[in-house]
Design a protein around this motif. Structure first.
Motif, PDB file in Angstrom:
ATOM      1  N   THR A 145       9.940-103.059 100.135  1.00  0.00           N
ATOM      2  CA  THR A 145       8.922-102.610 100.535  1.00  0.00           C
ATOM      3  C   THR A 145       8.498-102.074 101.904  1.00  0.00           C
ATOM      4  OG1 THR A 145       7.795-103.767  98.682  1.00  0.00           O
ATOM      5  CG2 THR A 145       6.098-103.191 100.527  1.00  0.00           C
ATOM      6  N   THR A 146       7.958-100.892 102.429  1.00  0.00           N
ATOM      7  CA  THR A 146       7.561-101.500 103.538  1.00  0.00           C
ATOM      8  C   THR A 146       5.523-101.262 103.573  1.00  0.00           C
ATOM      9  OG1 THR A 146       8.857 -99.593 103.969  1.00  0.00           O
ATOM     10  CG2 THR A 146       7.723 -99.497 105.740  1.00  0.00           C
ATOM     11  N   LEU A 147       5.509-102.082 104.344  1.00  0.00           N
ATOM     12  CA  LEU A 147       3.959-101.623 104.427  1.00  0.00           C
ATOM     13  C   LEU A 147       3.289-101.086 105.987  1.00  0.00           C
ATOM     14  CD1 LEU A 147       2.951-105.658 102.993  1.00  0.00           C
ATOM     15  CD2 LEU A 147       2.609-103.469 102.052  1.00  0.00           C
ATOM     16  N   VAL A 148       2.869-100.189 105.747  1.00  0.00           N
ATOM     17  CA  VAL A 148       2.779 -99.507 106.703  1.00  0.00           C
ATOM     18  C   VAL A 148       1.780 -99.764 107.947  1.00  0.00           C
ATOM     19  CG1 VAL A 148       3.214 -97.053 105.763  1.00  0.00           C
ATOM     20  CG2 VAL A 148       1.220 -98.195 105.417  1.00  0.00           C
ATOM     21  N   ALA A 149       0.548 -99.207 108.755  1.00  0.00           N
ATOM     22  CA  ALA A 149      -0.585 -99.636 109.686  1.00  0.00           C
ATOM     23  C   ALA A 149      -1.607 -99.882 108.907  1.00  0.00           C
ATOM     24  CB  ALA A 149      -0.315 -99.065 111.158  1.00  0.00           C
ATOM     25  N   LYS A 150      -2.048-100.238 108.228  1.00  0.00           N
ATOM     26  CA  LYS A 150      -3.186-100.336 107.468  1.00  0.00           C
ATOM     27  C   LYS A 150      -3.885-102.324 107.708  1.00  0.00           C
ATOM     28  CE  LYS A 150      -2.381 -97.482 103.380  1.00  0.00           C
ATOM     29  NZ  LYS A 150      -2.021 -97.287 102.184  1.00  0.00           N
ATOM     30  N   ASN A 151      -4.883-102.312 106.759  1.00  0.00           N
ATOM     31  CA  ASN A 151      -5.583-103.892 106.720  1.00  0.00           C
ATOM     32  C   ASN A 151      -5.428-104.051 105.482  1.00  0.00           C
ATOM     33  OD1 ASN A 151      -7.382-105.490 107.164  1.00  0.00           O
ATOM     34  ND2 ASN A 151      -8.976-104.940 107.862  1.00  0.00           N
ATOM     35  N   TYR A 152      -5.042-104.752 105.446  1.00  0.00           N
ATOM     36  CA  TYR A 152      -3.820-105.232 103.807  1.00  0.00           C
ATOM     37  C   TYR A 152      -5.076-106.409 103.525  1.00  0.00           C
ATOM     38  CZ  TYR A 152      -0.315-102.353 104.446  1.00  0.00           C
ATOM     39  OH  TYR A 152       0.958-101.700 104.505  1.00  0.00           O
ATOM     40  N   GLU A 153      -6.070-106.952 102.752  1.00  0.00           N
ATOM     41  CA  GLU A 153      -6.758-107.945 102.698  1.00  0.00           C
ATOM     42  C   GLU A 153      -5.471-108.878 101.556  1.00  0.00           C
ATOM     43  OE1 GLU A 153     -11.131-108.916 101.603  1.00  0.00           O
ATOM     44  OE2 GLU A 153     -10.087-107.635  99.992  1.00  0.00           O
ATOM     45  N   VAL A 154      -5.642-109.643 101.309  1.00  0.00           N
ATOM     46  CA  VAL A 154      -4.922-110.926 101.123  1.00  0.00           C
ATOM     47  C   VAL A 154      -5.607-112.293 100.368  1.00  0.00           C
ATOM     48  CG1 VAL A 154      -2.500-112.488 100.486  1.00  0.00           C
ATOM     49  CG2 VAL A 154      -2.148-110.313 102.298  1.00  0.00           C
ATOM     50  N   CYS A 155      -5.888-112.189  99.252  1.00  0.00           N
ATOM     51  CA  CYS A 155      -6.538-113.379  98.580  1.00  0.00           C
ATOM     52  C   CYS A 155      -5.526-113.651  97.685  1.00  0.00           C
ATOM     53  CB  CYS A 155      -7.393-112.136  97.565  1.00  0.00           C
ATOM     54  SG  CYS A 155      -8.779-111.868  99.108  1.00  0.00           S
TER      55      CYS A 155
END
Length: 410
Positions: free
Chosen positions: A63-73
């Motif tokens: 997986t590649t996570l790009v430049a975003k705001n990720y919310e982890v709950c």
């Protein structure tokens, strides 16, 4: 004239046609907005604060996570390859965590302009659990990254970043701040593959690691940017190879230290010893503490109290055993070390040292041991005192000496 008008009309129609055919980003909020196009082709790029994506699934495939705001709950488990691109921001809900499992890795490599950020939804110490690296993969990286507001889980030693037994991490140009207990905790058996130019601030303790990894850290990192405690915690263990410890501006607080290999302390090293701790240079090891007049080495108790730590014993005959421009103070807690700061059973060279505040003798030399001062084997107290300075020794409860209590030849 009619031909000219017809040509101009044809050009205008063609331009309109081309404009209507061109595709690009038509969203004014995007970084690559193009006002000249009419049809959006899905290529818009946004600042990470514009788009928020809920990250709820475990990472079980590359997986590649790009430049975003990720919310982890929740609790995210990484059991595959995870690459985090520069500019990504992880906003962590209360109690959430990221765990890198033994068969996964996380490569979070940002840039100076676009760092990767892991932060609590609320900027409070211990708001979220933290990041745990449990894999021995060399791709575990925190580079130009920041981790803050974590440390709620006791099994991770309340740390923002936890590196487990047999796991490893590479970390540079990163900041670990505002965590409940430790900024970074590397478990016994954990490995540092690369470490440089990091900052630890507003944690209770910035950094904790075992003695066998201290040579991997650098002197340029800022280990105390307003932490509650001004030291790097060095937990007890054994050095089995030849290593050099860097001089850090923040003291190294050392628990029991056994040297089976070789330990060289860089000029300017500042070592504080924990209560009752020992430095034991075994027959196969050596300790080279060679400072300079402008950059001396200090090995003293965490607190300046007579007999606060147990002292240093040198058992080997290795010619690299050297104490030069070094201050040794506050030792002598341990009876087997004759309640002294330095107990020599082997061989040591000693010049321009300050030996202070021992429980009993500052320096105790066993029968058959050898001490050299000014390139000559010293056989008298006077010869040792001529090359070194002694003060305040023999004032502890276990002192078995009177008068100056500087040097004792058995």
């Amino acid at each position: 004239m009619m031909k000219k008008k017809f040509l101009m009309l044809s050009i205008a129609i063609t331009a309109i046609g081309l404009s209507s055919c061109r595709q690009g980003c038509t969203d004014p909020l995007a970084l690559n907005y193009d006002h000249t196009v009419k049809k959006d082709n899905g290529t818009c790029e946004y600042p990470p604060e514009i788009i928020t994506e809920a990250l709820i699934d475990d990472i079980a495939a590359p997986t590649t996570l790009v430049a975003k705001n990720y919310e982890v709950c929740g609790n995210i488990y990484v059991s595959s390859e995870l690459t985090v691109m520069p500019g990504a921001i992880f906003t962590m809900c209360e109690g959430s965590s990221i765990t890198i499992e033994s068969n996964g890795y996380m490569n979070a490599t940002g840039t100076a302009e676009n760092p990767i950020i892991f932060k609590g939804e609320t900027a409070a110490k211990g708001f979220w659990t933290g990041i745990a690296f449990k894999s021995n993969n060399p791709n575990n990286k925190l580079i130009h990254a920041s981790v803050s507001d974590a440390g709620t889980y006791w099994a991770w030693d309340y740390a923002g970043v936890y590196v487990g037994n047999n796991a490893q991490i590479s970390m540079s140009n990163s900041s670990i701040t505002n965590n409940a207990e430790y900024g970074l905790f590397i478990e016994n058996g954990g490995l540092i593959s690369n470490f440089s130019s990091n900052t630890f601030g507003t944690n209770k303790i910035g950094f904790s690691l075992a003695v066998d990894q201290v040579h991997k850290i650098d002197g340029a990192s800022n280990y105390n940017e307003a932490n509650t405690n001004d030291y790097v915690e060095v937990r007890n263990g054994t050095i089995g190879t030849d290593v050099t410890w860097p001089a850090t501006t923040t003291p190294l607080l050392v628990d029991d230290l056994t040297i089976d290999g070789g330990l060289t302390l860089s000029p300017g090293s500042n070592i504080k010893m924990e209560a009752t701790a020992v430095i034991n240079v075994k027959a196969t090891g050596y300790l080279n503490a060679t400072g300079t007049s402008s950059n001396p080495i200090t090995i003293v108790g965490r607190y300046a109290s007579t007999g606060y730590w147990s002292g240093m014993r040198i058992e080997s005959n290795n010619p690299n055993n050297k104490l030069i421009y070094t201050t040794i103070a506050d030792g002598g807690n341990y009876w087997a070390y004759e309640y002294s700061n330095i107990h020599v059973k082997g061989k040591v060279e000693m010049n321009n040292c300050n030996v202070n505040n021992a429980n009993s003798y500052g320096l105790y030399i066993d029968n058959g041991a050898q001490i050299s001062c000014n390139s000559t084997i010293a056989t008298t107290i006077t010869a040792v005192e001529a090359a070194n300075s002694f003060s305040g020794n023999g004032t502890g409860p276990d002192a078995n000496c009177t008068a100056a209590c500087t040097v004792f030849f058995e």
